[in-house]
Write a protein that holds these residues in place. Structure first.
Motif, PDB file in Angstrom:
ATOM      1  N   SER A  93       0.826  -1.210   0.000  1.00  0.00           N
ATOM      2  CA  SER A  93       0.000   0.000   0.000  1.00  0.00           C
ATOM      3  C   SER A  93       0.859   1.259   0.000  1.00  0.00           C
ATOM      4  O   SER A  93       1.468   1.599   1.016  1.00  0.00           O
ATOM      5  CB  SER A  93      -0.914   0.027   1.227  1.00  0.00           C
ATOM      6  N   PRO A  94       0.902   1.981  -1.141  1.00  0.00           N
ATOM      7  CA  PRO A  94       1.604   3.267  -1.193  1.00  0.00           C
ATOM      8  C   PRO A  94       0.664   4.456  -0.972  1.00  0.00           C
ATOM      9  O   PRO A  94       0.990   5.583  -1.331  1.00  0.00           O
ATOM     10  CB  PRO A  94       2.148   3.271  -2.624  1.00  0.00           C
ATOM     11  N   GLN A  95      -0.504   4.213  -0.397  1.00  0.00           N
ATOM     12  CA  GLN A  95      -1.544   5.234  -0.358  1.00  0.00           C
ATOM     13  C   GLN A  95      -1.265   6.363   0.627  1.00  0.00           C
ATOM     14  O   GLN A  95      -0.476   6.224   1.563  1.00  0.00           O
ATOM     15  CB  GLN A  95      -2.886   4.575  -0.035  1.00  0.00           C
ATOM     16  N   ASN A  96      -1.950   7.471   0.392  1.00  0.00           N
ATOM     17  CA  ASN A  96      -1.856   8.636   1.260  1.00  0.00           C
ATOM     18  C   ASN A  96      -2.749   8.476   2.482  1.00  0.00           C
ATOM     19  O   ASN A  96      -3.639   7.638   2.518  1.00  0.00           O
ATOM     20  CB  ASN A  96      -2.283   9.899   0.499  1.00  0.00           C
ATOM     21  N   GLY A  97      -2.520   9.352   3.467  1.00  0.00           N
ATOM     22  CA  GLY A  97      -3.408   9.417   4.617  1.00  0.00           C
ATOM     23  C   GLY A  97      -3.075   8.398   5.693  1.00  0.00           C
ATOM     24  O   GLY A  97      -1.996   7.808   5.724  1.00  0.00           O
ATOM     25  N   LEU A  98      -4.053   8.199   6.596  1.00  0.00           N
ATOM     26  CA  LEU A  98      -3.874   7.305   7.737  1.00  0.00           C
ATOM     27  C   LEU A  98      -4.931   6.216   7.823  1.00  0.00           C
ATOM     28  O   LEU A  98      -4.691   5.163   8.413  1.00  0.00           O
ATOM     29  CB  LEU A  98      -3.908   8.121   9.043  1.00  0.00           C
ATOM     30  N   SER A  99      -6.092   6.443   7.238  1.00  0.00           N
ATOM     31  CA  SER A  99      -7.218   5.536   7.454  1.00  0.00           C
ATOM     32  C   SER A  99      -6.987   4.151   6.866  1.00  0.00           C
ATOM     33  O   SER A  99      -7.572   3.164   7.329  1.00  0.00           O
ATOM     34  CB  SER A  99      -8.499   6.140   6.867  1.00  0.00           C
ATOM     35  N   HIS A 100      -6.123   4.046   5.840  1.00  0.00           N
ATOM     36  CA  HIS A 100      -5.931   2.761   5.167  1.00  0.00           C
ATOM     37  C   HIS A 100      -5.214   1.732   6.032  1.00  0.00           C
ATOM     38  O   HIS A 100      -5.364   0.527   5.828  1.00  0.00           O
ATOM     39  CB  HIS A 100      -5.147   2.958   3.868  1.00  0.00           C
ATOM     40  N   VAL A 101      -4.428   2.184   7.009  1.00  0.00           N
ATOM     41  CA  VAL A 101      -3.594   1.262   7.784  1.00  0.00           C
ATOM     42  C   VAL A 101      -4.451   0.240   8.528  1.00  0.00           C
ATOM     43  O   VAL A 101      -4.259  -0.981   8.393  1.00  0.00           O
ATOM     44  CB  VAL A 101      -2.694   2.034   8.769  1.00  0.00           C
ATOM     45  N   THR A 175       4.348  10.608   9.180  1.00  0.00           N
ATOM     46  CA  THR A 175       5.155  11.715   8.663  1.00  0.00           C
ATOM     47  C   THR A 175       4.713  12.087   7.258  1.00  0.00           C
ATOM     48  O   THR A 175       4.573  13.273   6.925  1.00  0.00           O
ATOM     49  CB  THR A 175       6.649  11.345   8.682  1.00  0.00           C
ATOM     50  N   LYS A 176       4.472  11.072   6.415  1.00  0.00           N
ATOM     51  CA  LYS A 176       3.990  11.342   5.056  1.00  0.00           C
ATOM     52  C   LYS A 176       2.624  12.022   5.089  1.00  0.00           C
ATOM     53  O   LYS A 176       2.352  12.955   4.315  1.00  0.00           O
ATOM     54  CB  LYS A 176       3.908  10.029   4.267  1.00  0.00           C
ATOM     55  N   ILE A 223       2.990   8.594  18.622  1.00  0.00           N
ATOM     56  CA  ILE A 223       3.637   8.276  17.354  1.00  0.00           C
ATOM     57  C   ILE A 223       5.020   8.923  17.326  1.00  0.00           C
ATOM     58  O   ILE A 223       5.157  10.126  17.583  1.00  0.00           O
ATOM     59  CB  ILE A 223       2.810   8.780  16.154  1.00  0.00           C
ATOM     60  N   GLU A 224       6.022   8.127  17.014  1.00  0.00           N
ATOM     61  CA  GLU A 224       7.378   8.648  16.866  1.00  0.00           C
ATOM     62  C   GLU A 224       7.588   9.030  15.403  1.00  0.00           C
ATOM     63  O   GLU A 224       7.755   8.166  14.536  1.00  0.00           O
ATOM     64  CB  GLU A 224       8.403   7.598  17.283  1.00  0.00           C
ATOM     65  N   LEU A 225       7.548  10.326  15.124  1.00  0.00           N
ATOM     66  CA  LEU A 225       7.767  10.785  13.755  1.00  0.00           C
ATOM     67  C   LEU A 225       9.223  10.557  13.361  1.00  0.00           C
ATOM     68  O   LEU A 225      10.098  10.411  14.216  1.00  0.00           O
ATOM     69  CB  LEU A 225       7.386  12.260  13.622  1.00  0.00           C
ATOM     70  N   THR A 226       9.474  10.534  12.063  1.00  0.00           N
ATOM     71  CA  THR A 226      10.803  10.152  11.582  1.00  0.00           C
ATOM     72  C   THR A 226      11.754  11.335  11.414  1.00  0.00           C
ATOM     73  O   THR A 226      12.893  11.140  11.001  1.00  0.00           O
ATOM     74  CB  THR A 226      10.678   9.407  10.242  1.00  0.00           C
ATOM     75  N   HIS A 227      11.281  12.543  11.720  1.00  0.00           N
ATOM     76  CA  HIS A 227      12.138  13.728  11.663  1.00  0.00           C
ATOM     77  C   HIS A 227      11.905  14.560  12.915  1.00  0.00           C
ATOM     78  O   HIS A 227      10.754  14.795  13.304  1.00  0.00           O
ATOM     79  CB  HIS A 227      11.843  14.564  10.412  1.00  0.00           C
ATOM     80  N   GLU A 259      -8.627  13.538  -1.384  1.00  0.00           N
ATOM     81  CA  GLU A 259      -8.371  12.704  -0.208  1.00  0.00           C
ATOM     82  C   GLU A 259      -8.293  13.538   1.076  1.00  0.00           C
ATOM     83  O   GLU A 259      -7.690  13.117   2.056  1.00  0.00           O
ATOM     84  CB  GLU A 259      -7.062  11.932  -0.402  1.00  0.00           C
ATOM     85  N   ILE A 260      -8.939  14.695   1.086  1.00  0.00           N
ATOM     86  CA  ILE A 260      -8.840  15.583   2.245  1.00  0.00           C
ATOM     87  C   ILE A 260      -9.362  14.925   3.523  1.00  0.00           C
ATOM     88  O   ILE A 260      -8.811  15.123   4.610  1.00  0.00           O
ATOM     89  CB  ILE A 260      -9.577  16.925   1.977  1.00  0.00           C
ATOM     90  N   ASP A 261     -10.419  14.106   3.421  1.00  0.00           N
ATOM     91  CA  ASP A 261     -10.951  13.436   4.614  1.00  0.00           C
ATOM     92  C   ASP A 261      -9.941  12.456   5.190  1.00  0.00           C
ATOM     93  O   ASP A 261      -9.810  12.329   6.415  1.00  0.00           O
ATOM     94  CB  ASP A 261     -12.238  12.674   4.276  1.00  0.00           C
ATOM     95  N   GLU A 262      -9.238  11.746   4.304  1.00  0.00           N
ATOM     96  CA  GLU A 262      -8.307  10.703   4.730  1.00  0.00           C
ATOM     97  C   GLU A 262      -6.972  11.269   5.203  1.00  0.00           C
ATOM     98  O   GLU A 262      -6.204  10.570   5.863  1.00  0.00           O
ATOM     99  CB  GLU A 262      -8.076   9.715   3.582  1.00  0.00           C
ATOM    100  N   ILE A 263      -6.692  12.526   4.862  1.00  0.00           N
ATOM    101  CA  ILE A 263      -5.426  13.153   5.278  1.00  0.00           C
ATOM    102  C   ILE A 263      -5.708  14.120   6.430  1.00  0.00           C
ATOM    103  O   ILE A 263      -5.612  13.755   7.596  1.00  0.00           O
ATOM    104  CB  ILE A 263      -4.742  13.854   4.081  1.00  0.00           C
ATOM    105  N   ASN A 264      -6.091  15.345   6.128  1.00  0.00           N
ATOM    106  CA  ASN A 264      -6.355  16.323   7.195  1.00  0.00           C
ATOM    107  C   ASN A 264      -7.511  15.890   8.081  1.00  0.00           C
ATOM    108  O   ASN A 264      -7.480  16.094   9.303  1.00  0.00           O
ATOM    109  CB  ASN A 264      -6.647  17.691   6.594  1.00  0.00           C
ATOM    110  N   GLY A 265      -8.540  15.284   7.476  1.00  0.00           N
ATOM    111  CA  GLY A 265      -9.708  14.883   8.261  1.00  0.00           C
ATOM    112  C   GLY A 265      -9.366  13.916   9.374  1.00  0.00           C
ATOM    113  O   GLY A 265      -9.828  14.067  10.515  1.00  0.00           O
ATOM    114  N   VAL A 266      -8.549  12.908   9.075  1.00  0.00           N
ATOM    115  CA  VAL A 266      -8.162  11.936  10.104  1.00  0.00           C
ATOM    116  C   VAL A 266      -7.246  12.586  11.132  1.00  0.00           C
ATOM    117  O   VAL A 266      -7.378  12.344  12.341  1.00  0.00           O
ATOM    118  CB  VAL A 266      -7.486  10.708   9.465  1.00  0.00           C
TER     119      VAL A 266
END
Length: 297
Positions: A93-101, A175-176, A223-227, A259-266
């Motif tokens: 899965s190369p998808q954007n956002g967080l909901s897919h995990v 982070t993405k 969550i430990e961000l990578t930067h 994909e605004i709901d799946e990115i900023n929305g989440v």
């Protein structure tokens, strides 16, 4: 290897073009796009120039299934690919956002390899894409399946797709998501390529405020961000993809759902449910939803 790419957006086309020479590759997409690919193939130009004719009638079991749909299509995609996998198949899965995990883990368990990527690609037609940058793809299994991680990394190596196996893949996904949350809606609303945000202080200030809200949401969710300084990384992505017109901008221009709901929305939900003010992210979410013509919930 037998590979199925489910979804033929710009990133899906790039992955198909890069992976096809070394593998038996099929692609699944909706018509009329799929019929055009069947007749004319897929053409990628820019940082790499490739013309391929992938199979367009998926059948049997695949070693690798790459789900390259929009994040809001993840449930439909997960249900659709079930007939093409067995216990030995790997879902990438190369998808954007967080909901897919969580959704992918619920459907496929240890078979899932998360692959957040900074591939920069712009659609130039239903079956073509301009590749701005191959970027970097991070590869990891939330269940710790190292064999699957190595298999996907080797696959990407042979295709000359830059990649790195991560021991903090959830941190990479977050982070993405934060990078996308800070760049995509602002670039989309302003109608500009990513790099323009660095040139306009007013836009960069909004991105910075959105970034630090999202970083606070990550902290309260453990969550430990990578930067360490995630906004410095956001600016680096702006530089490395400066010519790219982000997918959210392309979607708005084409009248498609973003994909605004799946990115900023989440991110908003993750932050506000833990007492973090997400005012800038909520404003961006509201403006994109309004620009799409969708009602606010």
């Amino acid at each position: 290897m037998r590979i199925l790419i489910f979804g033929a957006g710009a990133v899906g086309r790039v992955l198909a073009a890069m992976l096809s020479p070394h593998n038996e590759l099929d692609i699944a997409a909706r018509d009329p796009k799929l019929s055009l690919i069947e007749r004319e193939g897929i053409f990628v130009h820019g940082a790499a120039d490739r013309k391929i004719w992938p199979g367009t009638k998926p059948q049997g079991i695949y070693d690798i299934v790459i789900i390259a749909t929009k994040a809001f299509d993840i449930i439909r995609a997960s249900e659709s690919v079930n007939e093409f996998i067995d216990e030995n198949s790997t879902i990438v899965s190369p998808q954007n956002g967080l909901s897919h995990v969580d959704i992918l883990t619920d459907y496929f368990g240890h078979k899932v390899i998360l692959a957040p990527t900074t591939i920069g690609a712009t659609s130039t037609g239903p079956n073509s894409a301009r590749l701005v940058s191959l970027g970097m793809t991070f590869i990891g299994s939330s269940s710790g399946d190292m064999d699957r991680e190595k298999t996907v990394a080797k696959l990407f190596d042979h295709a000359e797709l830059p990649n790195n196996i991560s021991n903090n893949i959830i941190g990479e996904v977050w982070t993405k998501a934060i990078v996308n949350a800070c760049i995509n809606p602002i670039a989309a609303l302003a109608g500009v390529p990513n790099g323009t945000l660095l040139e306009r202080n007013s836009l960069l200030t909004i991105a910075e405020k959105a970034c630090y809200e999202a970083a606070e949401a990550a902290i309260v969710n453990h969550i430990e961000l990578t930067h360490i300084d995630v906004f410095e990384w956001v600016k680096e992505v702006m530089r490395s993809t400066s010519e790219n017109r982000c997918s959210m901008l392309q979607d708005l221009e084409s009248g498609r759902r973003t994909e605004i709901d799946e990115i900023n929305g989440v991110l908003i939900k993750k932050g506000e449910s833990n007492g973090i003010s997400m005012d800038v992210n909520r404003a961006l979410w509201t403006m994109i939803r309004t620009a799409e013509g969708r009602r606010l919930p």
